[in-house]
Motif scaffolding. Structure first.
Motif, short mmCIF file in Angstrom:
data_model
loop_
_atom_site.label_atom_id
_atom_site.label_comp_id
_atom_site.label_asym_id
_atom_site.label_seq_id
_atom_site.Cartn_x
_atom_site.Cartn_y
_atom_site.Cartn_z
N THR A 43 0.84 -1.21 0.00
CA THR A 43 0.00 0.00 0.00
C THR A 43 0.87 1.25 0.00
O THR A 43 0.62 2.20 -0.75
CB THR A 43 -0.94 0.00 1.22
N GLY A 44 1.90 1.26 0.83
CA GLY A 44 2.82 2.40 0.89
C GLY A 44 3.53 2.64 -0.44
O GLY A 44 3.63 3.78 -0.91
N MET A 45 4.03 1.57 -1.04
CA MET A 45 4.71 1.70 -2.34
C MET A 45 3.75 2.20 -3.41
O MET A 45 4.09 3.06 -4.22
CB MET A 45 5.32 0.36 -2.78
N LEU A 46 2.54 1.67 -3.41
CA LEU A 46 1.53 2.11 -4.38
C LEU A 46 1.28 3.60 -4.23
O LEU A 46 1.24 4.34 -5.22
CB LEU A 46 0.25 1.31 -4.19
N GLY A 47 1.14 4.07 -3.00
CA GLY A 47 0.92 5.50 -2.77
C GLY A 47 2.06 6.34 -3.29
O GLY A 47 1.85 7.37 -3.95
N VAL A 48 3.30 5.93 -3.04
CA VAL A 48 4.48 6.68 -3.51
C VAL A 48 4.47 6.79 -5.02
O VAL A 48 4.65 7.88 -5.59
CB VAL A 48 5.78 6.03 -3.00
N TYR A 49 4.24 5.69 -5.71
CA TYR A 49 4.28 5.73 -7.17
C TYR A 49 3.07 6.46 -7.77
O TYR A 49 3.21 7.13 -8.81
CB TYR A 49 4.45 4.32 -7.75
N LEU A 50 1.93 6.40 -7.13
CA LEU A 50 0.78 7.17 -7.61
C LEU A 50 1.04 8.68 -7.46
O LEU A 50 0.71 9.46 -8.36
CB LEU A 50 -0.49 6.79 -6.84
N VAL A 51 1.64 9.07 -6.34
CA VAL A 51 1.97 10.49 -6.14
C VAL A 51 3.03 10.94 -7.14
O VAL A 51 2.91 12.01 -7.75
CB VAL A 51 2.41 10.76 -4.69
N ALA A 52 4.06 10.12 -7.36
CA ALA A 52 5.09 10.48 -8.35
C ALA A 52 4.49 10.63 -9.74
O ALA A 52 4.81 11.58 -10.46
CB ALA A 52 6.20 9.42 -8.35
N ALA A 53 3.58 9.74 -10.10
CA ALA A 53 2.92 9.83 -11.41
C ALA A 53 2.06 11.09 -11.50
O ALA A 53 2.06 11.77 -12.54
CB ALA A 53 2.07 8.58 -11.65
N GLU A 54 1.36 11.41 -10.45
CA GLU A 54 0.50 12.61 -10.44
C GLU A 54 1.35 13.87 -10.54
O GLU A 54 1.00 14.82 -11.24
CB GLU A 54 -0.37 12.61 -9.19
N LEU A 55 2.47 13.90 -9.83
CA LEU A 55 3.39 15.04 -9.94
C LEU A 55 3.90 15.19 -11.36
O LEU A 55 3.95 16.30 -11.90
CB LEU A 55 4.55 14.88 -8.95
N ALA A 56 4.28 14.09 -11.99
CA ALA A 56 4.74 14.13 -13.39
C ALA A 56 3.63 14.64 -14.31
O ALA A 56 3.87 15.43 -15.22
CB ALA A 56 5.23 12.75 -13.83
N ARG A 57 2.41 14.20 -14.05
CA ARG A 57 1.27 14.65 -14.85
C ARG A 57 1.08 16.16 -14.75
O ARG A 57 0.64 16.82 -15.69
CB ARG A 57 0.00 13.93 -14.38
N HIS A 58 1.45 16.74 -13.61
CA HIS A 58 1.35 18.18 -13.40
C HIS A 58 2.61 18.93 -13.84
O HIS A 58 2.72 20.14 -13.62
CB HIS A 58 1.04 18.48 -11.93
N GLY A 59 3.57 18.22 -14.44
CA GLY A 59 4.74 18.89 -15.01
C GLY A 59 5.97 18.95 -14.13
O GLY A 59 6.93 19.64 -14.46
N TYR A 60 5.97 18.24 -13.01
CA TYR A 60 7.13 18.23 -12.13
C TYR A 60 7.99 17.00 -12.39
O TYR A 60 7.52 16.00 -12.92
CB TYR A 60 6.69 18.22 -10.65
N ILE A 61 9.24 17.08 -12.00
CA ILE A 61 10.15 15.94 -12.07
C ILE A 61 10.13 15.31 -10.68
O ILE A 61 10.43 15.97 -9.69
CB ILE A 61 11.57 16.38 -12.45
N ALA A 62 9.76 14.04 -10.60
CA ALA A 62 9.60 13.36 -9.32
C ALA A 62 10.43 12.09 -9.30
O ALA A 62 10.33 11.27 -10.20
CB ALA A 62 8.13 13.03 -9.09
N SER A 63 11.25 11.94 -8.26
CA SER A 63 12.10 10.76 -8.11
C SER A 63 11.88 10.12 -6.75
O SER A 63 12.23 10.71 -5.72
CB SER A 63 13.57 11.15 -8.23
N PRO A 64 11.31 8.92 -6.72
CA PRO A 64 11.19 8.21 -5.44
C PRO A 64 12.57 7.95 -4.86
O PRO A 64 13.53 7.71 -5.58
CB PRO A 64 10.49 6.90 -5.81
N THR A 65 12.66 8.02 -3.53
CA THR A 65 13.93 7.77 -2.85
C THR A 65 14.09 6.27 -2.60
O THR A 65 13.21 5.48 -2.93
CB THR A 65 14.00 8.53 -1.52
N SER A 66 15.19 5.92 -1.96
CA SER A 66 15.49 4.52 -1.71
C SER A 66 14.74 3.95 -0.50
O SER A 66 15.04 2.86 -0.06
CB SER A 66 17.00 4.36 -1.49
#
Length: 138
Positions: free
Chosen positions: A8-31
């Motif tokens: 669930t946590g990983m899914l949330g991180v990748y959904l947020v990163a995708a949404e940020l990219a959709r809004h024009g930001y560069i998003a990189s999940p951390t380790s």
């Protein structure tokens, strides 16, 4: 094998990163070992940078759990994104909240010998979908 909470946590991180990219930001999940930062975010010019803490609930609930450090992790460049996955085939909800608001509204409860930290959905409702907190994109 990862637990359901980890998935669930990983899914949330990748959904947020995708949404940020959709809004024009560069998003990189951390380790996942960076305390307090699940995603590092910048605009296309790399002129503004942010750390993002993602907290995800697998179902629609009235609160999100936090860690005890949320009270102290306050910065104009540190943002929380609270995610409610809700039901299957339903878009998730995103609440984009400045860290100061989180620190000011977090609660602490004792359950048995443990302390629980959290924030109420009601305290962040007006931040629903507020991606503009990251500023304009180029």
């Amino acid at each position: 094998m990862p637990s359901k909470n980890q998935i669930t946590g990983m899914l949330g991180v990748y959904l947020v990163a995708a949404e940020l990219a959709r809004h024009g930001y560069i998003a990189s999940p951390t380790s996942r070992s960076a305390r307090g930062a699940d995603i590092l975010v910048t605009d296309a010019r790399c002129s503004d940078a942010f750390s993002v803490q993602v907290r995800t609930n697998a179902a629609l609930t009235s609160y999100w759990l936090l860690n005890e450090h949320a009270k102290d992790m306050v910065s104009d460049s540190h943002i929380y994104v609270f995610v409610n996955l809700k039901k299957e085939n339903t878009p998730p909800e995103f609440f984009v909240v400045p860290s100061q608001v989180v620190a000011d509204n977090m609660w602490i409860e004792k359950h048995g010998g443990e302390k629980w930290y959290g924030i109420q959905r009601a305290d962040v409702m007006h931040f629903k979908g507020k991606w503009s907190i990251f500023g304009p994109t180029v």
